[in-house]
Motif scaffolding. Structure first.
Motif, PDB file in Angstrom:
ATOM      1  N   THR A  24      -4.732   4.328  12.183  1.00  0.00           N
ATOM      2  CA  THR A  24      -3.381   3.718  12.064  1.00  0.00           C
ATOM      3  C   THR A  24      -3.149   2.762  13.351  1.00  0.00           C
ATOM      4  O   THR A  24      -4.194   2.601  14.114  1.00  0.00           O
TER       5      THR A  24
ATOM      6  N   ASP B 157       1.036  -1.150   0.164  1.00  0.00           N
ATOM      7  CA  ASP B 157      -0.010  -0.136   0.111  1.00  0.00           C
ATOM      8  C   ASP B 157       0.778   1.412   0.022  1.00  0.00           C
ATOM      9  O   ASP B 157       2.014   1.194  -0.130  1.00  0.00           O
ATOM     10  N   ARG B 158       0.109   2.374   0.064  1.00  0.00           N
ATOM     11  CA  ARG B 158       1.161   3.571  -0.072  1.00  0.00           C
ATOM     12  C   ARG B 158       1.587   4.157   1.281  1.00  0.00           C
ATOM     13  O   ARG B 158       2.241   5.200   1.425  1.00  0.00           O
ATOM     14  N   LEU B 159       1.230   3.585   2.514  1.00  0.00           N
ATOM     15  CA  LEU B 159       1.467   4.149   3.909  1.00  0.00           C
ATOM     16  C   LEU B 159       3.021   4.396   4.103  1.00  0.00           C
ATOM     17  O   LEU B 159       3.051   5.438   4.793  1.00  0.00           O
TER      18      LEU B 159
ATOM     19  N   ARG C 152      -4.180   6.619   4.465  1.00  0.00           N
ATOM     20  CA  ARG C 152      -5.008   5.637   3.831  1.00  0.00           C
ATOM     21  C   ARG C 152      -5.955   7.025   3.111  1.00  0.00           C
ATOM     22  O   ARG C 152      -6.153   7.824   3.638  1.00  0.00           O
ATOM     23  N   GLU C 153      -6.437   6.658   2.106  1.00  0.00           N
ATOM     24  CA  GLU C 153      -7.276   7.399   1.234  1.00  0.00           C
ATOM     25  C   GLU C 153      -8.410   8.024   2.078  1.00  0.00           C
ATOM     26  O   GLU C 153      -8.879   9.120   2.285  1.00  0.00           O
ATOM     27  N   ASP C 154      -8.942   7.146   2.987  1.00  0.00           N
ATOM     28  CA  ASP C 154     -10.126   7.408   3.872  1.00  0.00           C
ATOM     29  C   ASP C 154      -9.778   7.848   5.337  1.00  0.00           C
ATOM     30  O   ASP C 154     -10.764   7.912   6.185  1.00  0.00           O
ATOM     31  N   TYR C 155      -8.451   7.967   5.465  1.00  0.00           N
ATOM     32  CA  TYR C 155      -8.076   8.241   6.731  1.00  0.00           C
ATOM     33  C   TYR C 155      -8.453   7.317   7.869  1.00  0.00           C
ATOM     34  O   TYR C 155      -8.499   7.601   9.100  1.00  0.00           O
ATOM     35  N   ARG C 156      -8.451   6.093   7.635  1.00  0.00           N
ATOM     36  CA  ARG C 156      -8.803   5.003   8.583  1.00  0.00           C
ATOM     37  C   ARG C 156      -7.674   5.155   9.626  1.00  0.00           C
ATOM     38  O   ARG C 156      -6.448   5.779   9.321  1.00  0.00           O
TER      39      ARG C 156
END
Length: 179
Positions: free
Chosen positions: A151, A115-117, A145-149
């Protein structure tokens, strides 16, 4: 003439009152949204609790994925990640809360993620000098993450915000995470 050192740059993080896993990060005139740990901001951090530790942490080192774009502009130490980059999260190991080279037999986190993290990831001086076993490892400032879930305990922002913030930081910059 006496020269006075300017105070370190401060990136201030606070949780939103309506959602403890989301917050705002302020740096001078810049204010951006951020993701926080699934347990919100905690005064007493423990390994695996999902909390973002409260406190004042120096931004030590920036890692980036060279295959995902140019290195970020920053005055902080900068190093490319490789597929062998890892981080030890085993409290029993002598390299607890330190970078390691993969393969690594003890518990660890892979820094080269699908992923991009961790396309850009900043090591925070959280439980580093010395690393106290069980007080938390791999507390980073990284891409959200795109939706700011939530961490697992880190502070995360959008890629464009990370680049903007890093361009304005100097050596000695700190992240102040407030309860």
């Amino acid at each position: 003439m006496t020269h006075f050192q300017k105070p370190a740059d401060i990136l201030e993080v606070r949780a939103l009152t309506r959602d403890k896993t989301k917050g705002i990060l302020r740096f001078g005139q810049i204010t951006v949204p951020c993701a926080l740990g699934r347990s919100g901001i905690l005064a007493r951090k423990k390994e695996g609790d999902g909390g973002t530790p409260s406190g004042r942490f120096e931004l030590l080192h920036v890692y980036y994925r060279p295959d995902k774009g140019l290195p970020p502009a920053t005055n902080l130490p900068l190093e490319p990640l490789t597929p062998m980059s890892g981080w030890c999260d085993d409290p029993r190991h002598r390299l607890y809360n330190r970078p390691v080279r993969l393969p690594f037999a003890s518990s660890h986190e892979k820094m080269w993620r699908e992923d991009r993290l961790y396309d850009i990831v900043v090591v925070l001086d959280c439980n580093m000098y010395p690393a106290v076993k069980g007080r938390g490892s791999a507390i980073f400032f990284h891409i959200a993450r795109e939706d700011y879930r939530p961490t697992e305990g880190c502070v995360a922002v959008a890629p464009e915000h990370m680049r903007l913030l890093l361009a304005g930081t100097r050596a000695g910059a700190v992240m102040q995470i407030r309860l």
